[in-house]
Write a protein that holds these residues in place. Structure first.
Motif, PDB file in Angstrom:
ATOM      1  N   TRP A   1       0.799  -1.229   0.000  1.00 39.72           N
ATOM      2  CA  TRP A   1       0.000   0.000   0.000  1.00 39.72           C
ATOM      3  C   TRP A   1       0.834   1.284   0.000  1.00 39.72           C
ATOM      4  O   TRP A   1       0.530   2.220  -0.738  1.00 39.72           O
ATOM      5  CB  TRP A   1      -0.953  -0.018   1.188  1.00 39.72           C
TER       6      TRP A   1
ATOM      7  N   THR B   1       1.629   2.152  -3.546  1.00 37.86           N
ATOM      8  CA  THR B   1       0.563   2.022  -4.537  1.00 37.86           C
ATOM      9  C   THR B   1       0.177   3.399  -5.074  1.00 37.86           C
ATOM     10  O   THR B   1      -0.320   4.241  -4.321  1.00 37.86           O
ATOM     11  CB  THR B   1      -0.659   1.307  -3.932  1.00 37.86           C
TER      12      THR B   1
ATOM     13  N   GLY C   1      -1.440   6.587  -6.311  1.00 38.35           N
ATOM     14  CA  GLY C   1      -2.768   7.171  -6.135  1.00 38.35           C
ATOM     15  C   GLY C   1      -3.472   6.814  -4.844  1.00 38.35           C
ATOM     16  O   GLY C   1      -4.548   7.334  -4.561  1.00 38.35           O
ATOM     17  N   ALA C   2      -2.881   5.940  -4.035  1.00 40.82           N
ATOM     18  CA  ALA C   2      -3.522   5.516  -2.785  1.00 40.82           C
ATOM     19  C   ALA C   2      -3.315   6.577  -1.709  1.00 40.82           C
ATOM     20  O   ALA C   2      -2.201   7.014  -1.451  1.00 40.82           O
ATOM     21  CB  ALA C   2      -2.940   4.187  -2.316  1.00 40.82           C
TER      22      ALA C   2
ATOM     23  N   SER D   1     -11.033   2.072   1.083  1.00 38.68           N
ATOM     24  CA  SER D   1      -9.847   2.751   0.571  1.00 38.68           C
ATOM     25  C   SER D   1     -10.189   4.122   0.014  1.00 38.68           C
ATOM     26  O   SER D   1     -11.285   4.350  -0.484  1.00 38.68           O
ATOM     27  CB  SER D   1      -9.162   1.900  -0.504  1.00 38.68           C
TER      28      SER D   1
ATOM     29  N   TRP E   1      -8.691   7.123  -2.616  1.00 38.15           N
ATOM     30  CA  TRP E   1      -7.840   7.255  -3.799  1.00 38.15           C
ATOM     31  C   TRP E   1      -7.822   8.687  -4.288  1.00 38.15           C
ATOM     32  O   TRP E   1      -8.797   9.417  -4.114  1.00 38.15           O
ATOM     33  CB  TRP E   1      -8.376   6.348  -4.923  1.00 38.15           C
ATOM     34  N   SER E   2      -6.747   9.046  -4.964  1.00 37.31           N
ATOM     35  CA  SER E   2      -6.655  10.390  -5.531  1.00 37.31           C
ATOM     36  C   SER E   2      -7.655  10.572  -6.668  1.00 37.31           C
ATOM     37  O   SER E   2      -8.130  11.681  -6.889  1.00 37.31           O
ATOM     38  CB  SER E   2      -5.233  10.670  -6.017  1.00 37.31           C
TER      39      SER E   2
ATOM     40  N   ARG F   1      -6.724   5.720 -10.628  1.00 32.49           N
ATOM     41  CA  ARG F   1      -5.765   5.005  -9.769  1.00 32.49           C
ATOM     42  C   ARG F   1      -6.429   3.796  -9.114  1.00 32.49           C
ATOM     43  O   ARG F   1      -5.813   2.747  -8.968  1.00 32.49           O
ATOM     44  CB  ARG F   1      -5.201   5.930  -8.687  1.00 32.49           C
ATOM     45  N   LEU F   2      -7.694   3.927  -8.717  1.00 35.18           N
ATOM     46  CA  LEU F   2      -8.431   2.780  -8.183  1.00 35.18           C
ATOM     47  C   LEU F   2      -8.522   1.687  -9.236  1.00 35.18           C
ATOM     48  O   LEU F   2      -8.263   0.515  -8.955  1.00 35.18           O
ATOM     49  CB  LEU F   2      -9.833   3.204  -7.734  1.00 35.18           C
TER      50      LEU F   2
END
Length: 152
Positions: free
Chosen positions: A54, A57, A59-60, A80, A82-83, A87-88
């Motif tokens: 993570w 990762t 965009g996380a 989660s 994300w940006s 990204r997800l």
């Protein structure tokens, strides 16, 4: 009757949350309801293994793993931030994630919800998500919760 809902500590990703907590961010929740209790434990362990990557990762923003205990059909999953949705999607098709999905296909029921939010502070996101997971609020219907809301 509500059962205990356990969550892992917040695991930050490489994207830093703005100090004012203003988004936009993409929120994703998943739930796997196992046909057998042993499979729920196995999918949780697989999530813990995946969680190790993570911090790298793309965009996380961060995530929690969660599990409901005390049930014949236990549930577990992740929450989660994300940006952005791209990204997800990159994460969803990653080989290590796909291996887990394929390993547990047919061994339970999977559902997820994704929405955009202007709130990116972990403690502000967890509350509404916890209400969904504990059954106090309904799961979001349709492809997305309205822009700007934290939950349904």
């Amino acid at each position: 009757m509500s059962r205990p809902l356990w969550s892992s500590p917040w695991q930050p990703g490489p994207v830093v949350v703005p100090s004012d907590g203003e988004g936009p961010v993409t929120v994703n929740i998943t739930e796997f309801t196992a046909h057998r209790p042993l499979d729920a434990a196995k999918v949780f362990v697989a999530g813990v293994m995946l969680r190790r990557s993570w911090p790298r990762t793309a965009g996380a923003i961060g995530m929690w793993l969660w599990m409901e205990s005390g049930s014949l059909r236990p549930r577990s999953g992740s929450v989660s931030l994300w940006s952005d949705r791209a990204r997800l999607q990159d994460f969803v098709v990653r080989p290590d994630h796909l291996r887990i999905v394929k390993a547990f296909r047919g061994k339970g029921a999977l559902r997820s919800a994704t929405w955009s939010s202007t709130e990116s502070r972990p403690d502000e996101v967890w509350g509404p998500v916890h209400r969904i997971l504990s059954g106090q609020d309904p799961w979001p219907l349709g492809p997305e919760v309205p822009e700007g809301s934290v939950g349904p």
